[in-house]
Scaffold this active site. Structure first.
Site, PDB file in Angstrom:
ATOM      1  N   ASN A 155       0.504  -1.395  -0.014  1.00  0.00           N
ATOM      2  CA  ASN A 155       0.046  -0.283  -0.217  1.00  0.00           C
ATOM      3  C   ASN A 155       1.257   1.132   0.020  1.00  0.00           C
ATOM      4  O   ASN A 155       0.431   2.236  -0.258  1.00  0.00           O
ATOM      5  CB  ASN A 155      -0.837  -0.239   1.179  1.00  0.00           C
ATOM      6  CG  ASN A 155      -0.488  -0.182   2.505  1.00  0.00           C
ATOM      7  OD1 ASN A 155       0.995  -1.289   1.998  1.00  0.00           O
ATOM      8  ND2 ASN A 155      -0.627   0.796   3.400  1.00  0.00           N
ATOM      9  N   GLU A 250       4.294  -3.779  12.447  1.00  0.00           N
ATOM     10  CA  GLU A 250       3.429  -3.047  12.168  1.00  0.00           C
ATOM     11  C   GLU A 250       2.505  -3.127  11.480  1.00  0.00           C
ATOM     12  O   GLU A 250       2.410  -3.686  10.176  1.00  0.00           O
ATOM     13  CB  GLU A 250       4.243  -1.464  11.378  1.00  0.00           C
ATOM     14  CG  GLU A 250       3.398  -0.331  11.354  1.00  0.00           C
ATOM     15  CD  GLU A 250       2.189  -0.704  10.759  1.00  0.00           C
ATOM     16  OE1 GLU A 250       0.900  -0.781  11.171  1.00  0.00           O
ATOM     17  OE2 GLU A 250       2.332  -0.209   9.157  1.00  0.00           O
ATOM     18  N   CYS A 284      -3.798   2.082   7.226  1.00  0.00           N
ATOM     19  CA  CYS A 284      -3.836   0.895   8.073  1.00  0.00           C
ATOM     20  C   CYS A 284      -4.507   2.116   8.828  1.00  0.00           C
ATOM     21  O   CYS A 284      -5.028   1.270  10.107  1.00  0.00           O
ATOM     22  CB  CYS A 284      -2.002   0.547   8.507  1.00  0.00           C
ATOM     23  SG  CYS A 284      -1.444  -1.065   8.305  1.00  0.00           S
TER      24      CYS A 284
END
Length: 476
Positions: A155, A250, A284
């Site tokens: 992403n 993460e 996210c």
């Protein structure tokens, strides 16, 4: 766009030869734009061996040399901004206005990594705090861990690579990179740029492949740290396989933004509309759950609808496009199914909800139930849900009632309330008078619970990618 080839880079060599090749298609146009060469298990073994052998060489480079190389990489990337932005837009379907911003952020990440390379400082600790230590003094130093394995997602395929390679090299480590299979072209182009900037050929190895390739790296005892950005399922698998090595994770989130009754409702709607749909919501910390006070929910809903329906959806290579497509049609089918589930469970569809190819119209839902996937899981798509609340304690409780805890946003004009709420939210970061989707690359970024372990941001990543070494002097 000309046809490009993504190749593994192993032991100072770009690999081709008798290896499997996979076509790379633009998710928006479905045009074949290149191919990637898949690393064999033997290639991965060579990469691991090369990274392990290189760690002393890289550790011996001075901080000045490492900083100089990273600064030159930042300069070259700034010079090639349009080329890299266009490549990401083609390969990912991310709008050009977002990819130009990502390249700019990547330049900053490299520059900050270069600066932090010169700040690997320790301290002296007198021994006389102990009865036995009157004649001793200790000095501490930050030393590289050795080999960092960087496993990156699709992403933000350039900046998240920079967030791993930049700090790892700044700290004096060698790196083995496994980029997401969906974005190998930009990863290959970036490795070539690092070599052009003067990074030693032995400092970096890159392998291309899927889950098996990643697992081979994670299990290997020659790797000292796994730095992974991705999903919860993959992270649990990594933790099971990693053994006695440090794992930095993460991970995802279903980010909450709270809009209280005293907030600037127009500003809140504008910001939620702008930050809930960038990169088609594939972030996210993208705005997902918007908790809005009962007294302003009607006004907020109308304002947000106006914002969202004004977004330009289409070709990611056009400069005016706000929302491109998802990474592939499979992802779009999943997001559409989640929207349909929420509506079936009682949510009101305010706008959007249609699919074309890999694109989903920016979608706003009103009052989906908690058990619907758009609320309790990570959408990773262009969908936001407005959920009314009656008092602020309810908004705090609902925000915290999640397995995730990455970032949250809060709109209010009461400073005492803002800090009380911020202290109560179980997340890694809270943005006051902004949405969850705000990050500067030098800040400590990361979450709690299923949102991860450790922090990104060059200074904070370097702390995790170094060890404390102590040298004690015993005085006569």
């Amino acid at each position: 766009m000309s046809f490009r080839r993504a190749r593994p880079y192993v032991n100072k060599e770009w690999l081709e030869g008798n290896r499997s090749a996979v076509s790379i298609k633009s998710p928006y146009s479905q045009e074949v734009i290149g191919e990637q060469i898949i690393a064999t298990p033997e290639d991965v073994e060579r990469a691991l061996s090369a990274a392990y052998e290189a760690k002393k060489t890289i550790a011996s480079l001075s901080s000045y040399e490492r900083a100089k190389i990273l600064k030159e990489a930042a300069r070259l990337l700034e010079k090639q901004k349009e080329k890299f932005a266009s490549l990401i837009s083609n390969e990912l379907g991310k709008p050009l206005k977002n990819t130009l911003d990502e390249v700019s952020r990547s330049v900053e990440t490299l520059e900050q990594s270069a600066e932090e390379a010169k700040r690997l400082i320790g301290e002296t600790i007198p021994g006389d705090a102990s009865e036995r230590g009157g004649k001793a003094i200790a000095s501490t130093f930050r030393v590289p861990v050795g080999v960092v394995a960087a496993i990156t997602p699709f992403n933000a395929p350039l900046n998240l690579v920079c967030h791993k390679i930049g700090p790892a090299f700044a700290a004096g480590n060698s790196v083995i990179l496994k980029p997401a299979p969906q974005t190998t072209l930009v990863a290959s182009e970036f490795i070539a740029l690092l070599l052009e900037a003067g990074m030693p050929e032995c400092a970096i190895n890159m392998v291309l492949g899927g889950v098996e390739t990643g697992q081979q790296i994670v299990k290997d005892d020659r790797v000292n740290i796994i730095s992974f950005t991705g999903g919860t399922v993959a992270s649990r698998n990594i933790c099971e396989l990693a053994g006695m090595k440090k794992v930095l994770l993460e991970l995802g989130g279903n980010a909450s933004t709270i809009v209280h009754e005293d907030a600037d409702i127009k500003k809140a709607a504008e910001m939620c509309g702008r930050t809930g749909f960038s990169n088609s919501g594939q972030s996210c910390i993208s705005v997902q759950r918007i908790y809005v006070h009962d007294s302003v929910v009607s006004e907020f809903t109308e304002l947000l609808k106006n914002e969202v329906t004004s977004l330009k959806v289409g070709d990611p290579l056009l400069p005016q496009t706000d929302v491109g497509c998802l990474v592939d049609e499979k992802a779009a089918n999943r997001v559409l199914a989640w929207i349909e589930e929420a509506v079936a469970l009682g949510a009101k569809l305010i706008c959007g909800g249609k699919k074309t190819g890999a694109s989903i119209e920016p979608t706003v839902l009103l009052n989906p139930p908690k058990q619907s996937k758009v609320v309790c899981q990570e959408v990773f798509g262009p969908v936001v849900s407005i959920i009314p609340y009656q008092d602020i304690e309810e908004a705090i409780r609902e925000t915290n009632d999640s397995s995730f805890g990455l970032q949250a946003g809060l709109f209010t004009n009461q400073m005492d309330l803002a800090y009380r709420v911020a202290e109560s939210l179980e997340v890694g970061g809270v943005v006051i008078n902004g949405t969850s989707n705000f990050r500067l690359d030098h800040w400590p970024y990361g979450g709690i619970k299923d949102s991860g372990v450790g922090r990104e941001g060059p200074r904070f990543a370097i702390e995790d990618m170094t060890e404390t070494k102590m040298i004690v002097l015993q005085l006569s």
